[in-house]
Design an enzyme around this catalytic site. Structure first.
Site, PDB file in Angstrom:
ATOM      1  N   CYS A  87     -29.830 -25.968 -94.447  1.00 24.75           N
ATOM      2  CA  CYS A  87     -29.193 -24.911 -95.219  1.00 24.75           C
ATOM      3  C   CYS A  87     -29.064 -23.814 -94.261  1.00 24.75           C
ATOM      4  O   CYS A  87     -30.147 -23.324 -93.701  1.00 24.75           O
ATOM      5  CB  CYS A  87     -30.052 -24.603 -96.608  1.00 24.75           C
ATOM      6  SG  CYS A  87     -29.598 -23.246 -97.428  1.00 24.75           S
ATOM      7  N   CYS A 108     -30.953 -18.054-101.478  1.00 27.00           N
ATOM      8  CA  CYS A 108     -31.886 -18.957-101.250  1.00 27.00           C
ATOM      9  C   CYS A 108     -32.096 -19.897-102.381  1.00 27.00           C
ATOM     10  O   CYS A 108     -32.372 -19.611-103.396  1.00 27.00           O
ATOM     11  CB  CYS A 108     -33.240 -18.292-100.765  1.00 27.00           C
ATOM     12  SG  CYS A 108     -34.326 -19.755-100.278  1.00 27.00           S
ATOM     13  N   CYS A 121     -25.556 -12.746 -94.829  1.00 22.02           N
ATOM     14  CA  CYS A 121     -25.672 -11.376 -94.478  1.00 22.02           C
ATOM     15  C   CYS A 121     -24.531 -10.844 -93.860  1.00 22.02           C
ATOM     16  O   CYS A 121     -23.699 -11.149 -92.938  1.00 22.02           O
ATOM     17  CB  CYS A 121     -26.810 -11.502 -93.170  1.00 22.02           C
ATOM     18  SG  CYS A 121     -27.244  -9.881 -92.575  1.00 22.02           S
ATOM     19  N   CYS A 166     -30.061  -5.066 -89.867  1.00 21.24           N
ATOM     20  CA  CYS A 166     -30.738  -5.365 -91.381  1.00 21.24           C
ATOM     21  C   CYS A 166     -30.417  -4.064 -92.407  1.00 21.24           C
ATOM     22  O   CYS A 166     -30.873  -3.020 -91.975  1.00 21.24           O
ATOM     23  CB  CYS A 166     -31.983  -5.518 -91.353  1.00 21.24           C
ATOM     24  SG  CYS A 166     -32.885  -5.877 -93.128  1.00 21.24           S
ATOM     25  N   CYS A 181     -36.219 -25.860 -95.230  1.00 16.80           N
ATOM     26  CA  CYS A 181     -34.951 -25.483 -95.489  1.00 16.80           C
ATOM     27  C   CYS A 181     -33.699 -26.284 -95.082  1.00 16.80           C
ATOM     28  O   CYS A 181     -32.522 -26.211 -95.266  1.00 16.80           O
ATOM     29  CB  CYS A 181     -34.841 -24.090 -94.248  1.00 16.80           C
ATOM     30  SG  CYS A 181     -35.817 -22.911 -94.893  1.00 16.80           S
ATOM     31  N   CYS A 220     -30.414 -12.139 -98.604  1.00 16.47           N
ATOM     32  CA  CYS A 220     -30.893 -13.308 -98.064  1.00 16.47           C
ATOM     33  C   CYS A 220     -31.787 -14.165 -99.039  1.00 16.47           C
ATOM     34  O   CYS A 220     -31.906 -15.243 -98.823  1.00 16.47           O
ATOM     35  CB  CYS A 220     -31.327 -13.053 -96.700  1.00 16.47           C
ATOM     36  SG  CYS A 220     -32.887 -11.943 -96.647  1.00 16.47           S
ATOM     37  N   CYS A 228     -32.409  -4.347 -99.599  1.00 12.57           N
ATOM     38  CA  CYS A 228     -31.459  -5.334 -99.765  1.00 12.57           C
ATOM     39  C   CYS A 228     -31.997  -6.857-100.141  1.00 12.57           C
ATOM     40  O   CYS A 228     -33.163  -7.031 -99.622  1.00 12.57           O
ATOM     41  CB  CYS A 228     -30.618  -5.768 -98.331  1.00 12.57           C
ATOM     42  SG  CYS A 228     -29.370  -6.769 -98.480  1.00 12.57           S
ATOM     43  N   ASP A 273     -49.486  -5.210 -95.696  1.00  9.04           N
ATOM     44  CA  ASP A 273     -48.394  -5.027 -94.944  1.00  9.04           C
ATOM     45  C   ASP A 273     -48.472  -3.642 -93.954  1.00  9.04           C
ATOM     46  O   ASP A 273     -47.288  -3.258 -93.250  1.00  9.04           O
ATOM     47  CB  ASP A 273     -47.122  -5.107 -95.484  1.00  9.04           C
ATOM     48  CG  ASP A 273     -46.438  -4.164 -96.469  1.00  9.04           C
ATOM     49  OD1 ASP A 273     -47.065  -2.839 -96.248  1.00  9.04           O
ATOM     50  OD2 ASP A 273     -45.737  -4.310 -97.043  1.00  9.04           O
TER      51      ASP A 273
END
Length: 390
Positions: A200, A257, A207, A223, A197, A253, A250, A142
């Site tokens: 949903c 899920c 958030c 964010c 998803c 989200c 955080c 990343d």
């Protein structure tokens, strides 16, 4: 070649990776979306993304001549959400734990995941070079300009959720992605088809800072992870209350899920890392809380000694202390006031400004009157602006 791929797959599993797929190194189909995202200002102060914009167009920007990409997923801690909710409720209701902030789940091991994953990638690369003479390969976690989630979809590892994260039916989204780019053609896996998803919108609705202008698009400037990790300045006032008790990162989200409520395959390596957390984390508990008081008691050298090899080093002590002050403002308690007033003697105007805001969140008229003496000696415009909001 199939035998070689199977050997690589078995090595990846033995290294603690939970899933592996192979994608072709092709021009990014979503490159124009990245450009639109940057030009919309959603990257905030992450200028390094724009500076490397063209490199995202094709994987050859990371490895010249790249033809195939091995994509790997490694779980990080995925505690039972119901048990976690109960633990957090107990924590909030216990006065002795009033001065704690929450930290993102990927930090719980106490190790920098880059330091964990890179040696594993190097060992897999050595096997690739031994099996395919002349092959060139590069492992990344990343930090390189690669559309990793798009590539992961091509490798069959999952789909992009409405919160922009990669979702996998078995793993949910609590996993790190890493890639090995090679300059030879390898047999590829079938791309993941479809999205699961449905209707949903739990992640979007949950958030607290409204960071999703539309499904699949995140405004990083709103964010909580960006505000507490990437942004060096004081978050704008309208977003501070939404940060709540998040000290670093955080998970909201992801916590809501449905795919993260299913049993996940757990990486033994990351589970072991959690069981043997790095010493020096103060009184941080295994349910993801960090003692705020400790940040006020240590200096920069001690912070470096404790956290140089952890995710918290990215924010440095200054960023963590700023976040702690905001958390204190969001959960005002009398015992916080002494520390907050002490910050008003700090050299850093961002910390002083945050402390003024946090003190003003208290329903304590005596504390607000005490602020008057500090206002008279303050000259920095950023701090003065916080006084004037009184």
């Amino acid at each position: 070649m199939n035998e070689t791929i199977e050997q690589i797959r078995q090595t990846a599993l033995s290294e603690g990776f939970a899933a592996m797929g192979i994608a072709p190194a092709v021009t990014s189909a979503g490159f124009h979306q990245l450009v639109d995202w940057i030009e919309s200002g959603y990257a905030g102060t992450m200028d390094y993304i724009d500076r490397r914009r063209e490199a995202y167009r094709h994987p050859s920007g990371v490895l010249p001549g790249a033809k195939s990409i091995i994509v790997l997923a490694m779980n990080y801690d995925s505690a039972d959400p119901e048990a976690l909710t109960e633990l957090r409720s107990d924590r909030r209701n216990d006065p002795s734990h009033a001065s704690y902030g929450r930290v993102a789940r990927y930090t719980w091991s106490g190790e920098d995941y880059h330091d964990v994953i890179h040696p594993k990638l190097k060992r897999i690369i050595r096997e690739i070079r031994a099996s395919i003479p002349g092959a060139n390969a590069r492992g990344i976690v990343d930090t390189a300009p690669l559309m990793e989630r798009e590539v992961a979809v091509l490798a069959g590892l999952g789909w992009r959720g409405k919160n922009t994260l990669l979702l996998n039916k078995q793993l949910g989204s609590y996993f790190f992605l890493s890639c090995i780019l090679v300059d030879v053609e390898l047999p590829t896996d079938q791309p993941h088809e479809g999205h699961h998803c449905g209707n949903c919108t739990a992640c979007l609705d949950a958030c607290p800072t409204d960071a999703f202008p539309e499904p699949g698009v995140m405004d990083a400037r709103r964010c909580i992870s960006y505000l507490t990790i990437e942004q060096s300045e004081l978050p704008q006032e309208s977003l501070r209350s939404g940060i709540g008790d998040w000290l670093f990162g955080c998970d909201i989200c992801q916590e809501v899920c449905p795919w993260n409520r299913r049993p996940a395959k757990r990486s033994q390596e990351m589970t072991g890392l959690r069981q043997h957390r790095r010493e020096g984390w103060g009184k941080q508990s295994s349910d993801g809380w960090f003692e705020l008081e400790s940040l006020f008691l240590m200096d920069d050298d001690e912070f470096r000694h404790r956290f140089r090899k952890t995710p918290f080093w990215r924010s440095r002590r200054r960023g963590m202390l700023r976040n702690a002050i905001i958390v204190m403002g969001n959960q005002p308690r009398p015992e916080h006031l002494g520390r907050l007033f002490g910050v008003l003697d700090e050299d850093d105007p961002i910390l002083r400004a945050a402390a003024v805001w946090a003190i003003l969140q208290h329903e304590d008229e005596a504390a607000k009157e005490r602020l008057v003496s500090y206002r008279h000696r303050e000259t920095d415009p950023l701090v003065v602006a916080e006084f004037e909001k009184k």
